[in-house]
Write an enzyme that holds these catalytic residues in place. Structure first.
Site, PDB file in Angstrom:
ATOM      1  N   LYS A   1       1.163   5.893  -2.196  1.00 37.19           N
ATOM      2  CA  LYS A   1      -0.232   5.441  -2.069  1.00 37.19           C
ATOM      3  C   LYS A   1      -0.896   6.187  -0.905  1.00 37.19           C
ATOM      4  O   LYS A   1      -2.048   6.605  -0.978  1.00 37.19           O
ATOM      5  CB  LYS A   1      -0.269   3.923  -1.849  1.00 37.19           C
ATOM      6  CG  LYS A   1      -1.652   3.312  -1.925  1.00 37.19           C
ATOM      7  CD  LYS A   1      -2.372   3.280  -0.595  1.00 37.19           C
ATOM      8  CE  LYS A   1      -3.706   2.572  -0.707  1.00 37.19           C
ATOM      9  NZ  LYS A   1      -4.511   2.618   0.506  1.00 37.19           N
TER      10      LYS A   1
ATOM     11  N   ASP B   1     -11.030  13.729 -12.077  1.00 33.92           N
ATOM     12  CA  ASP B   1     -10.690  12.414 -12.630  1.00 33.92           C
ATOM     13  C   ASP B   1      -9.492  11.827 -11.868  1.00 33.92           C
ATOM     14  O   ASP B   1      -8.351  12.171 -12.141  1.00 33.92           O
ATOM     15  CB  ASP B   1     -10.373  12.605 -14.124  1.00 33.92           C
ATOM     16  CG  ASP B   1     -10.020  11.319 -14.833  1.00 33.92           C
ATOM     17  OD1 ASP B   1      -9.722  10.314 -14.170  1.00 33.92           O
ATOM     18  OD2 ASP B   1     -10.031  11.331 -16.081  1.00 33.92           O
TER      19      ASP B   1
ATOM     20  N   HIS C   1      -5.506   1.691  12.829  1.00 36.85           N
ATOM     21  CA  HIS C   1      -6.248   0.943  11.819  1.00 36.85           C
ATOM     22  C   HIS C   1      -7.177  -0.073  12.477  1.00 36.85           C
ATOM     23  O   HIS C   1      -8.317  -0.221  12.099  1.00 36.85           O
ATOM     24  CB  HIS C   1      -5.238   0.172  10.961  1.00 36.85           C
ATOM     25  CG  HIS C   1      -5.274   0.576   9.529  1.00 36.85           C
ATOM     26  ND1 HIS C   1      -4.842   1.799   9.114  1.00 36.85           N
ATOM     27  CD2 HIS C   1      -5.680  -0.078   8.432  1.00 36.85           C
ATOM     28  CE1 HIS C   1      -4.975   1.877   7.818  1.00 36.85           C
ATOM     29  NE2 HIS C   1      -5.495   0.751   7.376  1.00 36.85           N
TER      30      HIS C   1
ATOM     31  N   GLU D   1     -11.763   3.740   2.711  1.00 37.41           N
ATOM     32  CA  GLU D   1     -10.819   3.132   3.661  1.00 37.41           C
ATOM     33  C   GLU D   1     -10.904   3.822   5.023  1.00 37.41           C
ATOM     34  O   GLU D   1     -10.835   5.056   5.107  1.00 37.41           O
ATOM     35  CB  GLU D   1      -9.390   3.262   3.104  1.00 37.41           C
ATOM     36  CG  GLU D   1      -8.361   2.550   3.951  1.00 37.41           C
ATOM     37  CD  GLU D   1      -6.959   2.619   3.341  1.00 37.41           C
ATOM     38  OE1 GLU D   1      -6.831   2.718   2.112  1.00 37.41           O
ATOM     39  OE2 GLU D   1      -5.995   2.592   4.123  1.00 37.41           O
TER      40      GLU D   1
HETATM   41  C1  MEV Z   1      -2.566   2.741   3.802  1.00 36.89           C
HETATM   42  O1  MEV Z   1      -3.705   2.972   3.025  1.00 36.89           O
HETATM   43  C2  MEV Z   1      -1.517   3.790   3.496  1.00 36.89           C
HETATM   44  C3  MEV Z   1      -0.187   3.581   4.190  1.00 36.89           C
HETATM   45  O2  MEV Z   1       0.328   2.287   3.885  1.00 36.89           O
HETATM   46  C4  MEV Z   1       0.745   4.650   3.664  1.00 36.89           C
HETATM   47  C5  MEV Z   1       2.171   4.496   4.097  1.00 36.89           C
HETATM   48  O3  MEV Z   1       2.608   3.375   4.362  1.00 36.89           O
HETATM   49  O4  MEV Z   1       2.860   5.535   4.117  1.00 36.89           O
HETATM   50  C6  MEV Z   1      -0.336   3.672   5.671  1.00 36.89           C
END
Ligand code: MEV
Length: 450
Positions: free
Chosen positions: A284, A300, A397, A88
């Protein structure tokens, strides 16, 4: 009905080329895929390729992933350059930027809280419970005795079995009991060690029941269901923290002063503490950093993620793994996360690049690697939440996304420069970038296909 052309018996017995031939004939339109992609990613060195093939089954090629590094991580006063494998865009950039930010504010402070691993023998026992509980001390001694040869080396390294508990699960599932076992596996993740011991416990408990006078009449009432480590390791936890005076947050954003930024940031973290929808995305972001290092070091990532998400739900609601406070003008942001990883054994010593990752990190112990990984997760979380509460995530992004599209459309250096200026104020999409390039290329009659 299943398409018979697409199923096969004896696939695993085919040679690699035989497998590819069958796949190309049945699934790909362009036979050139063999030369252009599948074979082009084979390792040029046959021995290296053999090592990679040995990790899995039915391999036909390798799957390339970007391997980046995030420098300037100061963790407990030591500086690291952290290897990250991730597909990513923006993740490595965000980690590097957060690391640099905290480098001048005391860096990351990390502590290993504990390093205990867990395994379970699940078995059915239809005899009287008291026969197990009353004899448990003797059972435990016998089990430990039986696995001495298996634990000898681990013991010499300072590890072994910490504790065995007999757990009655019969209220949840008829006749179900468990031996819940706790281990110290030092620098190894310990999966093989734990599973071998648990399997031995399973057979040894059966032997004990068969030869012990009060129990042997119930020998047929004992049945092993399974013996397996648990990836839930709530006592294999590391903490990573950053902190500074709120005045040191001055300048983080054009729009807010230090106090305002700190408050907004804390509110964003608090939202992830109380709302599972936000917590999932928040975590995430943490795992963007954690997984990238876990992968780069041959650990892992499925186990790490599964455990982290269970841990995030340990009080019954899924919550953020990180916390933020502002007390007496001190901004404190920390992460507490379970990380059952290893730096010896498994892929860590077999995968040629994983070995290099560990070297890049100064060949850390498992405990040290836990701290490095946690710091990376916290940096990633800081970077993401900082963007979210200031510029918004799309700005950074989209710049990366723009670069990906430009490369895909084979833009020249000059076109890239022009596009970066143009899209500073325009919305990036594949079509808008293609149109931008098209308009510049029309004069030169370069046609963009796609
Ligand atoms: C994107 O890979 C991860 C985010 O969505 C994490 C977040 O929202 O804190 C930017």
């Amino acid at each position: 009905m299943a398409n018979s052309k697409k199923s096969i018996t004896g696939f695993s017995k085919l040679s690699k080329l035989g497998k590819i031939k069958w796949i190309v004939e049945n699934f790909f339109k362009d036979p050139e895929v063999v030369r252009k992609e599948l074979k082009s990613y084979w390792h040029s060195n046959e021995d290296q390729q053999k090592i990679l093939d040995g990790f899995s089954e039915n391999t036909i090629t390798n799957f390339p992933m970007p391997y980046g590094v995030a420098p300037n991580f100061v963790i407990n006063g030591e500086t690291y350059c952290i290897p990250m494998v991730i597909e990513e865009s923006s993740v490595v950039a965000a980690a590097s930027s957060a690391a640099k930010f905290w480098m001048s504010r005391g860096g990351f402070k990390t502590t290993v809280i504990n390093t205990e691993k867990v395994g379970q023998l699940h078995f059915l026992w239809k005899g009287p419970k008291a026969l197990l509980t009353n004899n448990f001390e003797e059972i435990e001694l016998r089990l430990l005795d039986a696995v001495q040869p298996l634990i000898k080396n681990m013991k010499a390294r300072g590890g072994g079995i910490n504790k065995i508990d007999l757990i009655d699960k019969t209220n949840d599932l008829e006749h179900l009991y468990q031996l819940q076992c706790y281990f110290e596996t030092c620098d190894s993740m310990g999966a093989n060690f734990i599973n071998s011991i648990l399997e031995k416990f399973g057979s040894e408990l059966g032997n004990y029941i068969q030869v012990t006078p009060q129990l042997k009449d119930f020998a047929s009432e004992y049945e092993v269901i399974m013996a397996i480590l648990s990836n839930y390791t709530p006592n294999c936890v590391v903490r990573a923290e950053v902190s500074c005076h709120i005045d040191q947050l001055e300048g983080v954003s054009k729009h807010f002063n230090g106090q305002e930024f700190a408050t907004k940031f804390k509110t964003a973290v608090d939202i992830a503490r109380i709302d599972p929808y936000r917590a999932t995305t928040h975590n995430k972001g943490i795992y963007n950093g954690i997984d990238a290092v876990v992968l780069a070091t041959g650990n892992d990532f499925r186990a790490i993620e599964a455990c982290g998400h269970s841990y995030a739900s340990k009080d019954g609601q899924y919550r953020s793994l990180s916390y933020c406070t502002i007390d007496d003008d001190i901004f404190r942001f920390w992460l507490e996360v379970p990380l059952a990883i290893g730096t010896v054994g498994g892929l860590t010593s077999l995968h040629p690049i994983a070995k290099r990752s560990l070297e890049l990190l100064g060949n850390p112990s498992a405990a040290k690697l836990m701290q490095i990984i946690a710091a990376t997760g916290l940096a990633q979380n800081f970077g993401a939440v900082r963007s979210l509460v200031t510029t918004g995530i799309q700005r950074g992004h989209m710049r990366m996304h723009l670069m990906n599209i430009l490369h895909q459309l084979e833009a020249t250096e000059k076109e890239i420069k022009g596009a970066l200026t143009h899209f500073n104020t325009e919305i990036v999409s594949f079509v808008s970038v293609r149109n931008f390039l098209d308009s510049g290329r029309q004069d030169k009659e370069i046609k963009i296909v796609n």
